[in-house]
Design a protein around this motif. Structure first.
Motif, PDB file in Angstrom:
ATOM      1  N   PHE A 171       0.843  -1.202   0.000  1.00 52.50           N
ATOM      2  CA  PHE A 171       0.000   0.000   0.000  1.00 52.50           C
ATOM      3  C   PHE A 171       0.883   1.260   0.000  1.00 52.50           C
ATOM      4  N   VAL A 172       1.890   1.249   0.868  1.00 54.36           N
ATOM      5  CA  VAL A 172       2.803   2.391   0.963  1.00 54.36           C
ATOM      6  C   VAL A 172       3.629   2.517  -0.316  1.00 54.36           C
ATOM      7  N   GLY A 173       4.100   1.386  -0.823  1.00 53.76           N
ATOM      8  CA  GLY A 173       4.886   1.395  -2.058  1.00 53.76           C
ATOM      9  C   GLY A 173       4.106   2.002  -3.210  1.00 53.76           C
ATOM     10  N   THR A 174       2.853   1.604  -3.309  1.00 57.51           N
ATOM     11  CA  THR A 174       1.985   2.090  -4.383  1.00 57.51           C
ATOM     12  C   THR A 174       1.718   3.593  -4.236  1.00 57.51           C
ATOM     13  N   SER A 175       1.452   4.035  -2.990  1.00 58.62           N
ATOM     14  CA  SER A 175       1.200   5.465  -2.737  1.00 58.62           C
ATOM     15  C   SER A 175       2.452   6.294  -3.044  1.00 58.62           C
ATOM     16  N   TRP A 254      -7.056   9.646   3.257  1.00 54.98           N
ATOM     17  CA  TRP A 254      -6.096   9.655   2.139  1.00 54.98           C
ATOM     18  C   TRP A 254      -5.187  10.888   2.217  1.00 54.98           C
ATOM     19  N   VAL A 255      -5.780  12.041   2.527  1.00 52.74           N
ATOM     20  CA  VAL A 255      -4.990  13.280   2.627  1.00 52.74           C
ATOM     21  C   VAL A 255      -3.919  13.123   3.713  1.00 52.74           C
ATOM     22  N   ASP A 256      -4.304  12.583   4.883  1.00 49.96           N
ATOM     23  CA  ASP A 256      -3.342  12.352   5.983  1.00 49.96           C
ATOM     24  C   ASP A 256      -2.191  11.458   5.528  1.00 49.96           C
ATOM     25  N   ILE A 257      -2.554  10.339   4.881  1.00 47.43           N
ATOM     26  CA  ILE A 257      -1.547   9.337   4.487  1.00 47.43           C
ATOM     27  C   ILE A 257      -0.610   9.899   3.414  1.00 47.43           C
ATOM     28  N   LEU A 258      -1.184  10.499   2.365  1.00 45.61           N
ATOM     29  CA  LEU A 258      -0.360  11.003   1.259  1.00 45.61           C
ATOM     30  C   LEU A 258       0.525  12.167   1.710  1.00 45.61           C
ATOM     31  N   GLU A 259      -0.008  13.012   2.595  1.00 46.35           N
ATOM     32  CA  GLU A 259       0.795  14.132   3.118  1.00 46.35           C
ATOM     33  C   GLU A 259       1.988  13.589   3.909  1.00 46.35           C
ATOM     34  N   THR A 260       1.734  12.597   4.763  1.00 48.84           N
ATOM     35  CA  THR A 260       2.799  12.017   5.592  1.00 48.84           C
ATOM     36  C   THR A 260       3.894  11.393   4.721  1.00 48.84           C
ATOM     37  N   ILE A 261       3.488  10.628   3.702  1.00 50.90           N
ATOM     38  CA  ILE A 261       4.489   9.974   2.833  1.00 50.90           C
ATOM     39  C   ILE A 261       5.317  11.030   2.093  1.00 50.90           C
ATOM     40  N   MET A 262       4.647  12.081   1.608  1.00 55.92           N
ATOM     41  CA  MET A 262       5.377  13.098   0.839  1.00 55.92           C
ATOM     42  C   MET A 262       6.294  13.924   1.734  1.00 55.92           C
ATOM     43  N   LEU A 280      15.828   4.147  -0.227  1.00 56.99           N
ATOM     44  CA  LEU A 280      14.533   3.610  -0.683  1.00 56.99           C
ATOM     45  C   LEU A 280      14.430   2.142  -0.319  1.00 56.99           C
ATOM     46  N   ASN A 281      15.514   1.421  -0.581  1.00 57.43           N
ATOM     47  CA  ASN A 281      15.555  -0.013  -0.288  1.00 57.43           C
ATOM     48  C   ASN A 281      15.380  -0.242   1.212  1.00 57.43           C
ATOM     49  N   MET A 282      16.097   0.567   2.009  1.00 60.51           N
ATOM     50  CA  MET A 282      16.027   0.455   3.466  1.00 60.51           C
ATOM     51  C   MET A 282      14.601   0.735   3.955  1.00 60.51           C
ATOM     52  N   PHE A 283      13.960   1.751   3.355  1.00 56.95           N
ATOM     53  CA  PHE A 283      12.584   2.119   3.727  1.00 56.95           C
ATOM     54  C   PHE A 283      11.633   0.953   3.463  1.00 56.95           C
ATOM     55  N   PHE A 284      11.743   0.382   2.275  1.00 53.54           N
ATOM     56  CA  PHE A 284      10.859  -0.712   1.872  1.00 53.54           C
ATOM     57  C   PHE A 284      11.068  -1.923   2.784  1.00 53.54           C
ATOM     58  N   ILE A 285      12.338  -2.204   3.080  1.00 51.63           N
ATOM     59  CA  ILE A 285      12.665  -3.360   3.917  1.00 51.63           C
ATOM     60  C   ILE A 285      12.210  -3.121   5.360  1.00 51.63           C
ATOM     61  N   ALA A 286      12.413  -1.879   5.842  1.00 44.69           N
ATOM     62  CA  ALA A 286      11.966  -1.547   7.201  1.00 44.69           C
ATOM     63  C   ALA A 286      10.461  -1.757   7.304  1.00 44.69           C
ATOM     64  N   PHE A 287       9.744  -1.370   6.254  1.00 47.03           N
ATOM     65  CA  PHE A 287       8.296  -1.521   6.272  1.00 47.03           C
ATOM     66  C   PHE A 287       7.907  -2.991   6.327  1.00 47.03           C
ATOM     67  N   GLY A 375       3.220  -9.165  -6.416  1.00 41.47           N
ATOM     68  CA  GLY A 375       2.774  -7.766  -6.470  1.00 41.47           C
ATOM     69  C   GLY A 375       3.767  -6.852  -5.779  1.00 41.47           C
ATOM     70  N   LEU A 376       4.293  -7.336  -4.647  1.00 38.50           N
ATOM     71  CA  LEU A 376       5.249  -6.556  -3.863  1.00 38.50           C
ATOM     72  C   LEU A 376       6.557  -6.355  -4.626  1.00 38.50           C
ATOM     73  N   SER A 377       7.023  -7.414  -5.292  1.00 34.02           N
ATOM     74  CA  SER A 377       8.288  -7.299  -6.036  1.00 34.02           C
ATOM     75  C   SER A 377       8.130  -6.338  -7.213  1.00 34.02           C
ATOM     76  N   THR A 378       6.941  -6.365  -7.858  1.00 35.04           N
ATOM     77  CA  THR A 378       6.680  -5.443  -8.973  1.00 35.04           C
ATOM     78  C   THR A 378       6.741  -4.000  -8.475  1.00 35.04           C
ATOM     79  N   THR A 379       6.059  -3.730  -7.345  1.00 38.63           N
ATOM     80  CA  THR A 379       6.058  -2.384  -6.767  1.00 38.63           C
ATOM     81  C   THR A 379       7.471  -1.971  -6.368  1.00 38.63           C
ATOM     82  N   ASN A 380       8.180  -2.899  -5.753  1.00 42.46           N
ATOM     83  CA  ASN A 380       9.551  -2.632  -5.285  1.00 42.46           C
ATOM     84  C   ASN A 380      10.445  -2.215  -6.452  1.00 42.46           C
TER      85      ASN A 380
END
Length: 644
Positions: A171-175, A254-262, A280-287, A375-380
């Motif tokens: 979800f986070v990767g896609t956003s 959605w506004v809360d989530i997208l604002e936080t990610i940005m 980016l890799n570290m972020f994805f792995i941490a998640f 799906g996750l690997s595609t997003t990654n």
């Protein structure tokens, strides 16, 4: 090595940007200030150097080049003096400072300040002026610690919004992909609070359905030309945007989530730099770490181990890499990050871009059978800027032609240790007895190694038939320690078969809870050269290297998994350990308590513990006491002694 003369330097950077103000094309700061006294008054002290070899200017950026036959550290002081004079006379200019040799093409580049902190290590060749101007247009700076801290808060926010744990990572990767695309399309250079506020206003006017549709549209565009696009978009709809809890999000959520990610994540990652790709890799792995694992046997490969395996196998921009059970794609992303960084080394920007495109299109191959992981690997891969990744949906046992077309130089893998025998081809199960109808693969993942070895053998047999030289492939694979001990006949048969066509180069025993908080299995990393028999044609056997690599400088922390530790100087303990591990392996050195070498066959134990000498210098009274306590506990357990 080419020689850089003054004329070549001017032509390379661009003679239209050259700003000389005295003969011989040099630039005098005395001349620019209107006299030496005026210059010294502006600088605030006497000056000894004021004639710079070459100066370029474009917009608000200057490039200062001082040439030497072979520059030495002392020359940096001179360059620093020119920069000080530049600042005094043209205070608004941004500066790139370069020391360049005329005896060869060696250069050293600094941005804004001439000191160790501001050296640009990736800049190994003189480039065009536009490239240097772009170095100041980077819209974000990398901040690893802030990203890691904010990742934890983002996870808490998604928990509050009732987004399921097993969905959060994708979800986070896609956003993030949606935000990345939005920033790019709007041509934003700097993510400011004002820009984020304007985006919040824009999102506030949309319906939840409209936001989901916008995200899907961006992903669909990014996947254009990608293999199996329809399947990837369908999985995105089914597993992410179509999820009941995602559909329940209101516009304000959605506004809360997208604002936080940005604001808290994307702003602190420069995705165009090597370090940014790493973060980016570290972020994805941490998640993924924060995500609860439904399957406690899921062995999620930690980032530092994938990086170590890339280095062991020699991943660089010339290698084609395959992971036949790629999961969320951590090996493939790590290999791609390594290759992209290598593309920049010693290359000008345009040349590096061509090499990078080739890496993304032709060097990274994966296969994944489980839908969510696919799906996750595609997003990654998309997050790392690779929209055309060659990741196949299906079982590797059904993808022989895909593997042959990939024509890998390196295979990196962490196969499932408990795969269901039903999905494994019959030819590998003929000696399994009752186990072939059991619940778990009795080879604990070794059958995947065997299968890939067979595919490479088929490829080599065909090459030989076509009059081409045979090809060797480096393979690093994570397997349970039980496969290395492997005295049970099923595993032993696999080991014996494996050495007929391939060489066992090394086995590293890894830290006990390397997959924490996922699977609790003890693992080792085996390194093979596929396509080169272990016993050579003349009967000799190459010694295998064994590493007892139990201490990696990481510590377990609740909610965070295993966390990297730093010494008193703030340096990573892991980085120093990794260098030692690699040095021992590359030099085949035996060190008591750490490594050994031995000639082995398929019938032997493939673990360092069997061949290594104990380092007695590290034993202390505590170890002796602990051994006595363990022995006493054993005697009591066996009923040999009783407490009275």
């Amino acid at each position: 090595m080419s020689i850089l003369n003054r004329h070549d330097m001017v032509e390379t950077v661009g003679k239209e940007f050259l700003t000389s103000n005295i003969e011989a094309g040099e630039y005098s700061y005395v001349q620019a200030a209107g006299g030496k006294a005026q210059l010294e008054a502006k600088v605030g002290h006497p000056v000894s150097h004021f004639k710079l070899d070459i100066r370029f200017e474009m917009d608000d950026v200057v490039v200062l080049i001082e040439t030497k036959q072979n520059y030495v550290e002392d020359d940096e002081k001179q360059l620093r003096e020119y920069l000080e004079e530049e600042r005094a006379i043209h205070p608004g200019k941004k500066a790139i400072c370069i020391l360049a040799n005329t005896n060869n093409d060696k250069i050293k580049v600094w941005k804004s300040f001439v000191d160790d902190e501001h050296v640009l290590k990736d800049e190994a060749m003189l480039d065009r002026m536009a490239h240097y101007v772009r170095l100041f247009r980077i819209n974000k700076s990398n901040d690893r610690e802030t990203v890691l801290r904010n990742t934890y808060s983002l996870n808490e926010l998604l928990h509050k919004k009732d987004i399921d744990e097993n969905l959060r990572s994708q979800f986070v990767g896609t956003s993030l992909l949606y935000i990345k695309d939005l920033v790019k399309k709007k041509g934003i250079v700097l993510i400011t609070k004002e820009f984020v506020d304007s985006m919040k206003e824009f999102w506030s006017l949309m319906t939840p359905k409209g936001i989901r549709g916008a995200i899907e549209g961006v992903l669909s565009d990014l996947l254009d030309g990608s293999d199996n696009k329809a399947k990837k978009v369908e999985l995105l709809q089914k597993n992410v945007l179509g999820n009941q809890k995602v559909r329940a999000l209101k516009t304000t959520d959605w506004v809360d989530i997208l604002e936080t990610i940005m604001l808290d994540i994307y702003r602190y990652i420069d995705t165009d730099s090597s370090e940014g790709q790493d973060i980016l890799n570290m972020f994805f792995i941490a998640f993924n770490k924060y995500t609860g694992k439904a399957d406690k046997n899921q062995a999620f490969t930690p980032d530092h181990i994938t990086e170590f395996m890339c280095r062991v196998t020699g991943v660089d921009r010339t290698k084609r890499v395959l992971d036949a059970t790629c999961g969320s794609g951590s090996f493939l992303v790590q290999a791609m990050v390594k290759e992209l960084a290598d593309c920049r080394r010693g290359k000008r920007e345009e040349e590096a871009k061509d090499l990078m495109r080739k890496v993304k299109e032709e060097h990274i191959y994966g296969i994944e059978v489980e839908e969510k992981a696919y799906g996750l690997s595609t997003t990654n891969m998309l997050i790392h800027g690779d929209g055309n990744s060659n990741i196949k949906f299906g079982s590797c046992f059904d993808c022989k032609n895909f593997i042959k077309d990939a024509d890998p130089d390196i295979i990196l893998m962490n196969p499932p240790y408990n795969a269901k025998p039903i999905g494994i081809p019959a030819k590998y199960k003929k000696d399994w007895g009752k186990a072939k109808d059991g619940k778990e693969d009795p080879t604990k993942g070794f059958v995947f190694v065997h299968y890939l070895s067979d595919v490479i053998k088929e490829m080599n047999d065909k090459r030989e038939k076509d009059g081409k030289p045979r090809k060797t492939v480096k393979m690093a694979i994570l397997l349970p320690v039980a496969t290395a001990i492997g005295t049970k006949y099923i595993i032993q048969n696999e080991k014996i078969a494996m050495l007929e066509d391939n060489t066992l180069e090394a086995v590293f025993t890894l830290p006990n809870e390397v997959f924490y908080p996922g699977a609790s299995v003890s693992a080792c990393c085996m390194v093979f050269t596929l396509g080169e028999p272990h016993v050579k044609a003349d009967g000799t056997v190459k010694e295998t290297f064994f590493g007892y690599y139990k201490e990696d400088g990481f510590k377990k922390k609740k909610n965070l998994g295993r966390v990297e530790q730093f010494d008193d100087n703030g340096d990573s303990k892991w980085k120093a350990i990794e260098e030692e591990w690699l040095k021992l392996f590359r030099n085949h050195k035996s060190v008591d308590g750490l490594s050994a070498t031995a000639e082995v066959s398929g019938k032997d134990e493939w673990l360092c513990e069997a061949y290594m000498k104990t380092d007695y210098t590290k034993l202390c009274e505590e170890d002796f006491q602990q051994t006595l306590n363990n022995y006493l506990a054993y005697l009591m357990k066996e009923g040999k002694i009783y407490e009275s």
